[in-house]
Design a protein around this motif. Structure first.
Motif, PDB file in Angstrom:
ATOM      1  N   VAL A 257       6.956  -6.580   4.596  1.00  0.00           N
ATOM      2  CA  VAL A 257       6.521  -5.479   3.737  1.00  0.00           C
ATOM      3  C   VAL A 257       6.917  -5.832   2.304  1.00  0.00           C
ATOM      4  O   VAL A 257       8.052  -6.248   2.054  1.00  0.00           O
ATOM      5  CB  VAL A 257       7.160  -4.146   4.159  1.00  0.00           C
ATOM      6  N   VAL A 258       5.986  -5.672   1.377  1.00  0.00           N
ATOM      7  CA  VAL A 258       6.240  -6.027  -0.018  1.00  0.00           C
ATOM      8  C   VAL A 258       6.763  -4.794  -0.744  1.00  0.00           C
ATOM      9  O   VAL A 258       6.038  -3.818  -0.956  1.00  0.00           O
ATOM     10  CB  VAL A 258       4.978  -6.566  -0.701  1.00  0.00           C
ATOM     11  N   LYS A 259       8.009  -4.835  -1.151  1.00  0.00           N
ATOM     12  CA  LYS A 259       8.693  -3.652  -1.685  1.00  0.00           C
ATOM     13  C   LYS A 259       8.067  -3.130  -2.973  1.00  0.00           C
ATOM     14  O   LYS A 259       7.866  -1.923  -3.132  1.00  0.00           O
ATOM     15  CB  LYS A 259      10.181  -3.951  -1.893  1.00  0.00           C
ATOM     16  N   ASP A 260       7.776  -4.026  -3.911  1.00  0.00           N
ATOM     17  CA  ASP A 260       7.243  -3.563  -5.193  1.00  0.00           C
ATOM     18  C   ASP A 260       5.717  -3.483  -5.201  1.00  0.00           C
ATOM     19  O   ASP A 260       5.101  -3.216  -6.232  1.00  0.00           O
ATOM     20  CB  ASP A 260       7.730  -4.438  -6.354  1.00  0.00           C
ATOM     21  N   ALA A 261       5.094  -3.681  -4.033  1.00  0.00           N
ATOM     22  CA  ALA A 261       3.651  -3.493  -3.881  1.00  0.00           C
ATOM     23  C   ALA A 261       3.368  -2.415  -2.839  1.00  0.00           C
ATOM     24  O   ALA A 261       2.267  -2.332  -2.297  1.00  0.00           O
ATOM     25  CB  ALA A 261       2.971  -4.804  -3.487  1.00  0.00           C
ATOM     26  N   SER A 262       4.383  -1.599  -2.575  1.00  0.00           N
ATOM     27  CA  SER A 262       4.249  -0.445  -1.685  1.00  0.00           C
ATOM     28  C   SER A 262       4.813   0.757  -2.424  1.00  0.00           C
ATOM     29  O   SER A 262       5.733   0.628  -3.234  1.00  0.00           O
ATOM     30  CB  SER A 262       5.021  -0.656  -0.382  1.00  0.00           C
ATOM     31  N   ALA A 263       4.265   1.929  -2.135  1.00  0.00           N
ATOM     32  CA  ALA A 263       4.713   3.135  -2.844  1.00  0.00           C
ATOM     33  C   ALA A 263       4.734   4.328  -1.906  1.00  0.00           C
ATOM     34  O   ALA A 263       3.919   4.434  -0.985  1.00  0.00           O
ATOM     35  CB  ALA A 263       3.795   3.430  -4.025  1.00  0.00           C
TER      36      ALA A 263
ATOM     37  N   GLY B  88       0.783  -1.224   0.000  1.00  0.00           N
ATOM     38  CA  GLY B  88       0.000   0.000   0.000  1.00  0.00           C
ATOM     39  C   GLY B  88       0.812   1.270   0.000  1.00  0.00           C
ATOM     40  O   GLY B  88       1.977   1.301  -0.380  1.00  0.00           O
ATOM     41  N   VAL B  89       0.176   2.349   0.434  1.00  0.00           N
ATOM     42  CA  VAL B  89       0.777   3.682   0.446  1.00  0.00           C
ATOM     43  C   VAL B  89       0.474   4.377   1.776  1.00  0.00           C
ATOM     44  O   VAL B  89      -0.508   4.054   2.442  1.00  0.00           O
ATOM     45  CB  VAL B  89       0.247   4.541  -0.720  1.00  0.00           C
ATOM     46  N   ALA B  90       1.274   5.327   2.150  1.00  0.00           N
ATOM     47  CA  ALA B  90       2.602   5.565   1.630  1.00  0.00           C
ATOM     48  C   ALA B  90       3.579   4.695   2.421  1.00  0.00           C
ATOM     49  O   ALA B  90       3.435   4.506   3.627  1.00  0.00           O
ATOM     50  CB  ALA B  90       3.006   7.046   1.760  1.00  0.00           C
ATOM     51  N   THR B  91       4.589   4.189   1.737  1.00  0.00           N
ATOM     52  CA  THR B  91       5.509   3.229   2.335  1.00  0.00           C
ATOM     53  C   THR B  91       6.051   3.694   3.673  1.00  0.00           C
ATOM     54  O   THR B  91       6.017   2.949   4.664  1.00  0.00           O
ATOM     55  CB  THR B  91       6.697   2.986   1.389  1.00  0.00           C
ATOM     56  N   ASN B  92       6.556   4.918   3.713  1.00  0.00           N
ATOM     57  CA  ASN B  92       7.249   5.411   4.908  1.00  0.00           C
ATOM     58  C   ASN B  92       6.318   6.036   5.932  1.00  0.00           C
ATOM     59  O   ASN B  92       6.773   6.501   6.983  1.00  0.00           O
ATOM     60  CB  ASN B  92       8.302   6.454   4.511  1.00  0.00           C
ATOM     61  N   VAL B  93       5.024   6.057   5.659  1.00  0.00           N
ATOM     62  CA  VAL B  93       4.078   6.670   6.596  1.00  0.00           C
ATOM     63  C   VAL B  93       3.107   5.598   7.110  1.00  0.00           C
ATOM     64  O   VAL B  93       3.346   4.976   8.140  1.00  0.00           O
ATOM     65  CB  VAL B  93       3.333   7.857   5.950  1.00  0.00           C
ATOM     66  N   CYS B  94       2.018   5.354   6.381  1.00  0.00           N
ATOM     67  CA  CYS B  94       0.996   4.441   6.886  1.00  0.00           C
ATOM     68  C   CYS B  94       1.423   2.975   6.844  1.00  0.00           C
ATOM     69  O   CYS B  94       1.096   2.205   7.758  1.00  0.00           O
ATOM     70  CB  CYS B  94      -0.303   4.648   6.121  1.00  0.00           C
ATOM     71  N   VAL B  95       2.155   2.587   5.809  1.00  0.00           N
ATOM     72  CA  VAL B  95       2.625   1.200   5.746  1.00  0.00           C
ATOM     73  C   VAL B  95       3.628   0.939   6.868  1.00  0.00           C
ATOM     74  O   VAL B  95       3.512  -0.045   7.608  1.00  0.00           O
ATOM     75  CB  VAL B  95       3.245   0.890   4.366  1.00  0.00           C
ATOM     76  N   GLU B  96       4.612   1.811   7.004  1.00  0.00           N
ATOM     77  CA  GLU B  96       5.622   1.607   8.045  1.00  0.00           C
ATOM     78  C   GLU B  96       5.030   1.735   9.439  1.00  0.00           C
ATOM     79  O   GLU B  96       5.393   0.970  10.342  1.00  0.00           O
ATOM     80  CB  GLU B  96       6.779   2.591   7.871  1.00  0.00           C
TER      81      GLU B  96
END
Length: 209
Positions: A164-170, A141-149
């Motif tokens: 965390v899936v790198k190419d499925a997060s943005a 999902g999005v954003a990688t460094n905010v809601c995903v992290e």
């Protein structure tokens, strides 16, 4: 990977894949953020969903929503792009911006509404996962460094195995997007590519035949 990706104990979590975060007419794009990365992850997310359904892995759609009762001074005044004026400008409940972007839940999928960065804060996500006997969470999902992290960190603190899936997060800032994967691998869990996960699951399916 056995602990983090076991189909019998995992859930696939899709964080904030919504119009306001991903669509070129959404709030983030209108604030000047480049949403092309968020749009580019959709094929990988769809592939993970397809494989998860084949293995009966629960799929959880996280949906950010805001209304007049969920905003606070701290939330309103957090660092935002110059175009940000009102917290209700992003993912207002029942608005087009809060709708999912190019993906949709199917029967049996789970939707969890959240009002802060982490999908565990002020929601039933932890209860739902424990009732499903999930010990691992696979995050996209999005954003990688905010809601995903934020969700990954809180999930780890609640004793889930985290991937965390790198190419499925943005993310919207490449350096911060990439930094998340270092944080995850150094402290919280695994950072994997979609094909690594699907290949692992395929091996399990082949072994079961």
């Amino acid at each position: 990977m056995n602990q983090h990706l076991n189909p019998n104990e995992s859930a696939l979590i899709l964080v904030d894949i919504q119009n306001d975060f991903c669509h070129e007419e959404g709030a983030c794009s209108k604030m000047g953020r480049d949403v092309s990365g968020a749009q580019a992850i959709i094929p990988q997310v769809e592939l993970l969903m397809e494989n998860a359904r084949e293995l009966n892995i629960p799929i959880v759609f996280i949906q950010m929503t805001q209304n007049e009762y969920t905003i606070s001074d701290a939330w309103t005044n957090r660092p935002r792009p110059a175009g940000y004026k009102n917290p209700l400008d992003i993912c207002k409940k029942d608005s087009w911006g809060a709708e999912f972007y190019k993906i949709a839940p199917k029967e049996g999928d789970i939707i969890v509404e959240k009002h802060r960065y982490s999908a565990f804060i002020g929601t039933d996500l932890d209860m739902i996962l424990r009732n499903l006997n999930c010990k691992s969470i696979i995050l996209t999902g999005v954003a990688t460094n905010v809601c995903v992290e934020s969700t990954a960190r809180d999930g780890f603190m609640l004793d889930y195995h985290v991937a965390v899936v790198k190419d499925a997060s943005a993310g919207y800032v490449p350096a911060l997007h990439e930094a998340t994967f270092g944080n995850i691998e150094n402290n919280f869990g695994l950072a994997l590519e979609t094909n690594e996960i699907i290949n692992f699951w395929s091996t399990l399916k082949s072994a079961a035949v």
